[in-house]
Design a protein around this motif. Structure first.
Motif, mmCIF file in Angstrom:
data_model
loop_
_atom_site.group_PDB
_atom_site.id
_atom_site.type_symbol
_atom_site.label_atom_id
_atom_site.label_comp_id
_atom_site.label_asym_id
_atom_site.label_seq_id
_atom_site.Cartn_x
_atom_site.Cartn_y
_atom_site.Cartn_z
ATOM 1 N N UNK A 2 0.849 -1.187 0.000
ATOM 2 C CA UNK A 2 0.000 0.000 0.000
ATOM 3 C C UNK A 2 0.888 1.242 0.000
ATOM 4 N N UNK A 3 0.370 2.305 -0.591
ATOM 5 C CA UNK A 3 1.086 3.584 -0.645
ATOM 6 C C UNK A 3 0.185 4.689 -0.128
ATOM 7 N N UNK A 4 0.750 5.528 0.725
ATOM 8 C CA UNK A 4 0.092 6.766 1.155
ATOM 9 C C UNK A 4 0.905 7.921 0.607
ATOM 10 N N UNK A 5 0.219 8.892 0.000
ATOM 11 C CA UNK A 5 0.934 10.028 -0.570
ATOM 12 C C UNK A 5 0.103 11.286 -0.523
ATOM 13 N N UNK A 6 0.795 12.413 -0.603
ATOM 14 C CA UNK A 6 0.112 13.709 -0.522
ATOM 15 C C UNK A 6 -0.021 14.399 -1.875
ATOM 16 N N UNK A 7 0.283 13.710 -2.939
ATOM 17 C CA UNK A 7 0.400 14.334 -4.253
ATOM 18 C C UNK A 7 -0.887 14.309 -5.070
ATOM 19 N N UNK A 45 -2.976 -4.155 6.764
ATOM 20 C CA UNK A 45 -1.886 -3.743 7.646
ATOM 21 C C UNK A 45 -0.950 -2.786 6.913
ATOM 22 N N UNK A 46 -0.633 -3.095 5.664
ATOM 23 C CA UNK A 46 0.239 -2.221 4.868
ATOM 24 C C UNK A 46 -0.365 -0.838 4.745
ATOM 25 N N UNK A 47 -1.670 -0.752 4.530
ATOM 26 C CA UNK A 47 -2.347 0.534 4.397
ATOM 27 C C UNK A 47 -2.255 1.336 5.691
ATOM 28 N N UNK A 48 -2.526 0.688 6.805
ATOM 29 C CA UNK A 48 -2.466 1.371 8.096
ATOM 30 C C UNK A 48 -1.043 1.830 8.419
ATOM 31 N N UNK A 49 -0.072 0.976 8.165
ATOM 32 C CA UNK A 49 1.326 1.322 8.453
ATOM 33 C C UNK A 49 1.797 2.449 7.537
ATOM 34 N N UNK A 50 1.428 2.425 6.265
ATOM 35 C CA UNK A 50 1.840 3.486 5.338
ATOM 36 C C UNK A 50 1.349 4.846 5.821
ATOM 37 N N UNK A 51 0.096 4.910 6.252
ATOM 38 C CA UNK A 51 -0.447 6.171 6.762
ATOM 39 C C UNK A 51 0.240 6.576 8.061
ATOM 40 N N UNK A 52 0.444 5.625 8.955
ATOM 41 C CA UNK A 52 1.118 5.924 10.223
ATOM 42 C C UNK A 52 2.541 6.402 10.030
ATOM 43 N N UNK A 64 10.806 2.982 12.605
ATOM 44 C CA UNK A 64 9.692 2.059 12.848
ATOM 45 C C UNK A 64 9.739 0.881 11.869
ATOM 46 N N UNK A 65 9.922 1.168 10.587
ATOM 47 C CA UNK A 65 9.996 0.106 9.574
ATOM 48 C C UNK A 65 11.116 -0.871 9.907
ATOM 49 N N UNK A 66 12.268 -0.342 10.237
ATOM 50 C CA UNK A 66 13.429 -1.194 10.500
ATOM 51 C C UNK A 66 13.317 -1.994 11.794
ATOM 52 N N UNK A 67 12.462 -1.582 12.698
ATOM 53 C CA UNK A 67 12.270 -2.297 13.958
ATOM 54 C C UNK A 67 11.316 -3.480 13.820
ATOM 55 N N UNK A 68 10.656 -3.613 12.680
ATOM 56 C CA UNK A 68 9.677 -4.691 12.487
ATOM 57 C C UNK A 68 10.094 -5.579 11.319
ATOM 58 N N UNK A 69 10.375 -6.837 11.618
ATOM 59 C CA UNK A 69 10.849 -7.779 10.601
ATOM 60 C C UNK A 69 9.823 -8.052 9.507
ATOM 61 N N UNK A 70 8.551 -7.868 9.814
ATOM 62 C CA UNK A 70 7.499 -8.191 8.848
ATOM 63 C C UNK A 70 7.066 -6.985 8.003
ATOM 64 N N UNK A 71 7.799 -5.884 8.106
ATOM 65 C CA UNK A 71 7.455 -4.664 7.365
ATOM 66 C C UNK A 71 8.655 -4.197 6.556
ATOM 67 N N UNK A 72 8.424 -3.910 5.285
ATOM 68 C CA UNK A 72 9.440 -3.316 4.416
ATOM 69 C C UNK A 72 8.841 -2.056 3.808
ATOM 70 N N UNK A 73 9.689 -1.120 3.400
ATOM 71 C CA UNK A 73 9.110 0.086 2.839
ATOM 72 C C UNK A 73 10.082 1.032 2.171
ATOM 73 N N UNK A 74 9.459 1.986 1.477
ATOM 74 C CA UNK A 74 10.167 3.082 0.820
ATOM 75 C C UNK A 74 9.495 4.376 1.260
ATOM 76 N N UNK A 75 10.297 5.317 1.722
ATOM 77 C CA UNK A 75 9.787 6.631 2.120
ATOM 78 C C UNK A 75 10.404 7.669 1.196
#
Length: 102
Positions: A2-7, A45-52, A64-75
């Motif tokens: 999931x992606x959250x963006x302001x654009x 979960x991906x949607x909620x985490x992306x917004x958070x 936060x991303x790096x502290x959770x083994x089950x989450x990967x991401x791009x900011x």
């Protein structure tokens, strides 16, 4: 994923840009992220985490991303009028993500 963006959803008022992703503590839009993409095993979960993570900002969010083994991401965030990105290790190793210049 999931992606959250302001654009896509925003408006400008008196030279200030406002978007739809609000920080519940300040009731104002999150300030430094432009886009957050999260990969987890569950889309909800991906949607909620992306917004958070978006609201946390790029530094706290990346921690936060790096502290959770089950989450990967791009900011993607803005710094000194330039777009920059932070990419979790798993995005590179598990998904062969290649970082790009903006």
């Amino acid at each position: 994923m999931a992606t959250s963006g302001d654009y896509e959803r925003f408006f400008k008022l008196d030279g200030v840009r406002y978007h739809h992703i609000l920080n519940p503590l300040t009731v104002f839009p999150g300030k430094d992220c432009v886009s957050v993409t999260i990969v987890t095993k569950e889309a909800s979960l991906a949607d909620a985490v992306a917004t958070g993570v978006f609201v946390m900002g790029h530094k706290k969010g990346f921690y936060f991303i790096n502290e959770h083994d089950n989450i990967e991401g791009v900011i993607v965030y803005k710094e000194e009028s330039k777009l920059k990105s932070l990419v979790s290790e798993g995005m590179v190793t598990k998904y062969n993500y290649i970082e790009h210049e903006y």
